[in-house]
Design a protein around this motif. Sequence first.
Motif, PDB file in Angstrom:
ATOM      1  N   SER A  81      -5.978   0.399   2.488  1.00  0.00           N
ATOM      2  CA  SER A  81      -5.833   0.461   1.036  1.00  0.00           C
ATOM      3  C   SER A  81      -6.632   1.600   0.430  1.00  0.00           C
ATOM      4  N   SER A  82      -7.787   1.933   1.034  1.00  0.00           N
ATOM      5  CA  SER A  82      -8.615   3.016   0.498  1.00  0.00           C
ATOM      6  C   SER A  82      -7.956   4.383   0.704  1.00  0.00           C
ATOM      7  N   GLU A  83      -7.075   4.481   1.698  1.00  0.00           N
ATOM      8  CA  GLU A  83      -6.404   5.763   1.951  1.00  0.00           C
ATOM      9  C   GLU A  83      -5.385   6.114   0.879  1.00  0.00           C
ATOM     10  N   VAL A  84      -4.819   5.109   0.234  1.00  0.00           N
ATOM     11  CA  VAL A  84      -3.767   5.389  -0.750  1.00  0.00           C
ATOM     12  C   VAL A  84      -4.329   5.544  -2.158  1.00  0.00           C
ATOM     13  N   ASN A  85      -5.628   5.282  -2.349  1.00  0.00           N
ATOM     14  CA  ASN A  85      -6.240   5.427  -3.672  1.00  0.00           C
ATOM     15  C   ASN A  85      -6.767   6.852  -3.827  1.00  0.00           C
ATOM     16  N   ASN A 131       0.339   8.252  -6.063  1.00  0.00           N
ATOM     17  CA  ASN A 131      -0.413   9.388  -5.498  1.00  0.00           C
ATOM     18  C   ASN A 131       0.442  10.132  -4.480  1.00  0.00           C
ATOM     19  N   THR A 132       1.565  10.645  -4.935  1.00  0.00           N
ATOM     20  CA  THR A 132       2.510  11.277  -4.009  1.00  0.00           C
ATOM     21  C   THR A 132       1.912  12.507  -3.352  1.00  0.00           C
ATOM     22  N   THR A 133       1.244  13.357  -4.120  1.00  0.00           N
ATOM     23  CA  THR A 133       0.651  14.577  -3.566  1.00  0.00           C
ATOM     24  C   THR A 133      -0.402  14.251  -2.525  1.00  0.00           C
ATOM     25  N   HIS A 134      -1.212  13.257  -2.816  1.00  0.00           N
ATOM     26  CA  HIS A 134      -2.259  12.858  -1.861  1.00  0.00           C
ATOM     27  C   HIS A 134      -1.640  12.322  -0.576  1.00  0.00           C
ATOM     28  N   MET A 135      -0.553  11.570  -0.676  1.00  0.00           N
ATOM     29  CA  MET A 135       0.088  11.012   0.513  1.00  0.00           C
ATOM     30  C   MET A 135       0.711  12.116   1.368  1.00  0.00           C
ATOM     31  N   PHE A 165       0.829  -1.206   0.000  1.00  0.00           N
ATOM     32  CA  PHE A 165       0.000   0.000   0.000  1.00  0.00           C
ATOM     33  C   PHE A 165       0.863   1.255   0.000  1.00  0.00           C
ATOM     34  N   MET A 166       1.920   1.245   0.809  1.00  0.00           N
ATOM     35  CA  MET A 166       2.780   2.420   0.901  1.00  0.00           C
ATOM     36  C   MET A 166       3.533   2.648  -0.427  1.00  0.00           C
ATOM     37  N   LEU A 167       4.047   1.576  -1.009  1.00  0.00           N
ATOM     38  CA  LEU A 167       4.772   1.730  -2.275  1.00  0.00           C
ATOM     39  C   LEU A 167       3.850   2.243  -3.379  1.00  0.00           C
ATOM     40  N   PHE A 168       2.639   1.711  -3.427  1.00  0.00           N
ATOM     41  CA  PHE A 168       1.688   2.169  -4.446  1.00  0.00           C
ATOM     42  C   PHE A 168       1.284   3.619  -4.202  1.00  0.00           C
ATOM     43  N   GLY A 169       1.016   3.971  -2.951  1.00  0.00           N
ATOM     44  CA  GLY A 169       0.565   5.330  -2.642  1.00  0.00           C
ATOM     45  C   GLY A 169       1.626   6.375  -2.917  1.00  0.00           C
ATOM     46  N   TRP A 170       2.857   6.126  -2.456  1.00  0.00           N
ATOM     47  CA  TRP A 170       3.910   7.128  -2.638  1.00  0.00           C
ATOM     48  C   TRP A 170       4.398   7.177  -4.085  1.00  0.00           C
ATOM     49  N   THR A 171       4.179   6.114  -4.852  1.00  0.00           N
ATOM     50  CA  THR A 171       4.592   6.120  -6.266  1.00  0.00           C
ATOM     51  C   THR A 171       3.540   6.753  -7.161  1.00  0.00           C
TER      52      THR A 171
END
Length: 224
Positions: A220-224, A121-125, A113-119
Motif C-alpha cells: 500500500s505504501s508503494e502506491v501512495n 498516481n498514474t505517473t508514479h506507477m 491498491f492497484m486501482l487506487f495507484g493507477w487512478t
Amino acid sequence: MMMNLFSSFDPSTNFSLSLNWLSTLLSFFIIPPMFWLIPSRIHMLWNMIIMTLHKEFKILINNKKSQGSTLMFISLFSLILFNNFLGLFPYIFTSTSHMVLTLTLALPLWMSFMLFGWTMNTTHMFAHLVPQGTPGMLMPFMVLIESISNIIRPGTLAIRLSANMIAGHLLMTLLGSTGPSLSISLVNLLIMTQILLLILETAVSIIQSYVFAVLSTLYSSEVN
C-alpha cells in the motif's frame, strides 16, 4: 404435579458433558469490558500489541493523509492470527491452510491498491516500473519483470500463508500416525518432538500473520 413442575430445574447433562453451570460462566464473557473496574491482563496485552503494530505500520505507510489505514492492517493481522491459533487445536478446521481464504484476503487488497495507484498516481506507477539508474537497453525488460512481479503478488501472499500452515500440520500428523507402532521409549521421544513442533507451529502462526500484514502495508505504501 408439583414435583413434575419443578423437575425442569433439576441438574441435567447433555452430549455426555456436564453443562449445568455453563450459563453462569458465559455471563462473565457477555459482560462488556467497560464495566470492569480494572482492565484484564489479556485486554492490556492486546492493547499493547495493537499500539505497537500501529506505530510500526504508521512508519511503513509514511503518509500523513492516511492516519486510520493502519486499522485495516491490524484487523487483517488479528484475523489471520486467530485463525492460525485455532487451527492448532484438535478437531478444529484450519481455514488459513486453504487458498480459498488466503486468496480472498490477498486479492481484494492488491486489486484495491492497484486501482487506487493507477487512478490517483498514474505517473508514479509508471515510474515505479523502471528502477532508477536502469540502462536504456534494459528498460523494456525491466518493465516486463516489474509488471510480472507486481501481478503475482496476491498469489505469493496467499501461497506463503497456506503453505506454511499446511507444512507444519502435515508434519505433526505424519509423526502422530506412527505412534501405535512404536515402543514405549520411542513414544516418549515422539511426544517430546510433538511438543517442540507445537511450539514451533505457534511461533509460525504469529510470524506468518505478521508477514502477511507487513507485506500488505508495504504494497500500500508503494502506491501512495
